[in-house]
Write a protein that holds these residues in place. Structure first.
Motif, PDB file in Angstrom:
ATOM      1  N   ASN A   1       0.477  -0.990  -0.383  1.00  0.00           N
ATOM      2  CA  ASN A   1       0.105   0.123   0.022  1.00  0.00           C
ATOM      3  C   ASN A   1       1.077   1.384  -0.105  1.00  0.00           C
ATOM      4  O   ASN A   1       0.873   2.075  -0.918  1.00  0.00           O
ATOM      5  CB  ASN A   1      -1.036  -0.016   1.352  1.00  0.00           C
ATOM      6  CG  ASN A   1      -1.881   1.340   1.199  1.00  0.00           C
ATOM      7  OD1 ASN A   1      -2.796   1.027   0.210  1.00  0.00           O
ATOM      8  ND2 ASN A   1      -2.390   1.739   2.706  1.00  0.00           N
TER       9      ASN A   1
ATOM     10  N   HIS B   1       0.855   3.812  -3.155  1.00  0.00           N
ATOM     11  CA  HIS B   1       0.601   5.685  -2.613  1.00  0.00           C
ATOM     12  C   HIS B   1       1.893   6.268  -3.089  1.00  0.00           C
ATOM     13  O   HIS B   1       1.748   7.730  -2.466  1.00  0.00           O
ATOM     14  CB  HIS B   1       0.109   5.765  -1.253  1.00  0.00           C
ATOM     15  CG  HIS B   1      -1.043   4.983  -1.075  1.00  0.00           C
ATOM     16  ND1 HIS B   1      -1.465   3.873  -0.829  1.00  0.00           N
ATOM     17  CD2 HIS B   1      -2.448   5.371  -1.510  1.00  0.00           C
ATOM     18  CE1 HIS B   1      -3.234   4.013  -0.779  1.00  0.00           C
ATOM     19  NE2 HIS B   1      -3.701   5.027  -1.247  1.00  0.00           N
TER      20      HIS B   1
ATOM     21  N   PRO C   1      -6.019  -1.683  -0.778  1.00  0.00           N
ATOM     22  CA  PRO C   1      -6.940  -1.075  -0.175  1.00  0.00           C
ATOM     23  C   PRO C   1      -8.210  -1.179  -1.333  1.00  0.00           C
ATOM     24  O   PRO C   1      -8.191  -0.739  -2.579  1.00  0.00           O
ATOM     25  CB  PRO C   1      -6.491   0.611   0.089  1.00  0.00           C
ATOM     26  CG  PRO C   1      -5.309   0.543   0.042  1.00  0.00           C
ATOM     27  CD  PRO C   1      -4.724  -0.754  -0.858  1.00  0.00           C
ATOM     28  N   ASP C   2      -9.670  -1.018  -0.582  1.00  0.00           N
ATOM     29  CA  ASP C   2     -10.595  -0.836  -1.522  1.00  0.00           C
ATOM     30  C   ASP C   2     -10.418   0.614  -2.668  1.00  0.00           C
ATOM     31  O   ASP C   2     -11.235   0.752  -3.504  1.00  0.00           O
ATOM     32  CB  ASP C   2     -12.232  -0.821  -0.675  1.00  0.00           C
ATOM     33  CG  ASP C   2     -12.109  -2.394  -0.344  1.00  0.00           C
ATOM     34  OD1 ASP C   2     -11.643  -3.099  -1.443  1.00  0.00           O
ATOM     35  OD2 ASP C   2     -12.411  -2.404   0.620  1.00  0.00           O
ATOM     36  N   ASN C   3     -10.308   1.490  -1.799  1.00  0.00           N
ATOM     37  CA  ASN C   3     -10.112   2.584  -2.550  1.00  0.00           C
ATOM     38  C   ASN C   3      -9.308   2.757  -3.469  1.00  0.00           C
ATOM     39  O   ASN C   3      -9.454   3.398  -5.005  1.00  0.00           O
ATOM     40  CB  ASN C   3      -9.864   4.254  -2.130  1.00  0.00           C
ATOM     41  CG  ASN C   3      -9.316   4.001  -1.645  1.00  0.00           C
ATOM     42  OD1 ASN C   3      -8.745   3.272  -0.935  1.00  0.00           O
ATOM     43  ND2 ASN C   3      -8.279   5.038  -1.336  1.00  0.00           N
ATOM     44  N   VAL C   4      -8.319   1.822  -3.582  1.00  0.00           N
ATOM     45  CA  VAL C   4      -7.628   2.186  -4.833  1.00  0.00           C
ATOM     46  C   VAL C   4      -7.391   0.986  -6.169  1.00  0.00           C
ATOM     47  O   VAL C   4      -7.717   0.938  -7.340  1.00  0.00           O
ATOM     48  CB  VAL C   4      -6.180   1.246  -4.115  1.00  0.00           C
ATOM     49  CG1 VAL C   4      -5.261   0.840  -5.330  1.00  0.00           C
ATOM     50  CG2 VAL C   4      -4.946   2.277  -3.050  1.00  0.00           C
ATOM     51  N   LYS C   5      -8.355  -0.411  -5.594  1.00  0.00           N
ATOM     52  CA  LYS C   5      -8.728  -1.049  -6.234  1.00  0.00           C
ATOM     53  C   LYS C   5      -9.777  -0.581  -7.188  1.00  0.00           C
ATOM     54  O   LYS C   5     -10.312  -1.366  -8.599  1.00  0.00           O
ATOM     55  CB  LYS C   5      -8.998  -2.390  -5.887  1.00  0.00           C
ATOM     56  CG  LYS C   5      -8.414  -3.502  -5.279  1.00  0.00           C
ATOM     57  CD  LYS C   5      -9.153  -4.890  -4.556  1.00  0.00           C
ATOM     58  CE  LYS C   5      -9.124  -4.711  -3.012  1.00  0.00           C
ATOM     59  NZ  LYS C   5      -9.875  -5.652  -2.849  1.00  0.00           N
ATOM     60  N   GLU C   6     -10.704   0.430  -6.637  1.00  0.00           N
ATOM     61  CA  GLU C   6     -11.721   1.263  -7.606  1.00  0.00           C
ATOM     62  C   GLU C   6     -11.827   2.278  -8.567  1.00  0.00           C
ATOM     63  O   GLU C   6     -12.259   2.352  -9.241  1.00  0.00           O
ATOM     64  CB  GLU C   6     -12.516   2.253  -6.627  1.00  0.00           C
ATOM     65  CG  GLU C   6     -13.586   1.177  -5.585  1.00  0.00           C
ATOM     66  CD  GLU C   6     -13.878   2.214  -4.771  1.00  0.00           C
ATOM     67  OE1 GLU C   6     -13.937   3.657  -4.351  1.00  0.00           O
ATOM     68  OE2 GLU C   6     -14.704   1.781  -3.709  1.00  0.00           O
ATOM     69  N   ASP C   7     -10.223   2.310  -8.385  1.00  0.00           N
ATOM     70  CA  ASP C   7      -9.584   2.711  -9.739  1.00  0.00           C
ATOM     71  C   ASP C   7      -8.696   2.714 -10.686  1.00  0.00           C
ATOM     72  O   ASP C   7      -8.461   3.056 -12.060  1.00  0.00           O
ATOM     73  CB  ASP C   7      -8.335   4.120  -8.708  1.00  0.00           C
ATOM     74  CG  ASP C   7      -8.782   4.809  -7.888  1.00  0.00           C
ATOM     75  OD1 ASP C   7      -9.950   5.421  -7.815  1.00  0.00           O
ATOM     76  OD2 ASP C   7      -8.384   5.124  -7.315  1.00  0.00           O
TER      77      ASP C   7
END
Length: 271
Positions: A156, A160, A199-205
């Motif tokens: 992670n 980032h 992280p889920d917010n990264v996978k969404e992108d």
């Protein structure tokens, strides 16, 4: 050693498993002129110099629970850099629990980070298309550890640490260790995908594809950014400076470059 849940396995001697995370990241840019290309390469060289790379590796070592013994770094002319960190395995109990989940890789020059029987390496590869104005900056990161230290803890943080359009990740557990009775253990943690550590917010992108060989403890994940905004790929100006035809041509070139990298094959002009 905890193998799954709260189950504790008592080992015979040192944990001899080797866990390796290979992380490739790509930054893609369009430069209209030779001067723009040179300015972009200079920017990348400054952005990911030896000092910045050393900071990133120090944080990776801290996250995975390693102790840095020695640092060697060098910037090269006309471009590029190398960093070497000698480290030893630190007490696993000192690894913060919030770091147990994830981390991809940085975008530096050339780095090697050694644990007693482990290492972290980073190499960067800036290049450009001879006719179309496409510049591609690639960084390769390898984190290989022995014992209970896990390179996945750094994923992670690495993700980032850099803006990236394409990510390719490979994770493999090699060798074996023994429990107190002598029985071989070929993996010491549960995993069915590298995506578990993103992280889920990264996978969404990202659009993501998995190719996993579970019985061999080999896991592969590649990611391509979903949203495309031409302004994010122009160096030194915005799309408002371009005609509609130029915007369409450059967009097609950039998307073709991203698809070829993501799928690992050359494609025709039309796609």
């Amino acid at each position: 050693m905890k193998l799954s849940g709260e189950q504790v396995i008592e080992l015979h001697g040192f944990n001899n498993l080797t866990k390796t995370l290979s992380f490739n990241m790509y930054d893609i840019c369009y430069t209209k002129t030779k001067e723009e290309r040179e300015a972009y390469i200079e920017y990348i060289d400054e952005q990911y110099n030896a000092t910045r790379l050393t900071e990133i590796l120090n944080h990776v070592s801290e996250i995975i629970g390693a102790h840095v013994l020695n640092v060697s770094k060098q910037d090269y002319v006309p471009q590029g850099a190398s960093v070497t960190l000698l480290v030893s395995e630190g007490p696993i109990t000192e690894v913060p629990t919030e770091h147990l989940a994830e981390t991809p890789g940085p975008l530096p020059k050339s780095i090697v980070d050694h644990l007693d029987k482990s290492h972290i390496t980073v190499h960067t590869y800036p290049e450009y298309h001879p006719q179309e104005g496409i510049c591609t900056f690639r960084a390769d990161i390898d984190v290989s550890t022995c014992g209970e230290i896990s390179p996945l803890k750094a994923l992670n943080y690495l993700i980032h640490s850099f803006d990236t359009d394409i990510m390719t990740m490979d994770y493999r557990v090699r060798g074996f260790t023994r429990d107190k009775t002598g029985k071989k253990l070929f993996i010491d943690h549960e995993i069915n995908s590298i995506q578990n550590y993103i992280p889920d917010n990264v996978k969404e992108d990202y659009h993501m594809i998995d190719v996993n060989v579970y019985q061999e403890h080999i896991f592969h994940t590649k990611c391509k950014l979903k949203n495309f905004d031409l302004n994010n790929y122009l160096f030194g100006y915005t799309k408002e400076k371009l005609s509609e035809k130029e915007q369409m041509t450059i967009t097609k070139q950039l998307k073709k470059e991203m698809d070829e990298i993501f799928y690992g094959k050359n494609m025709g002009v039309e796609f």
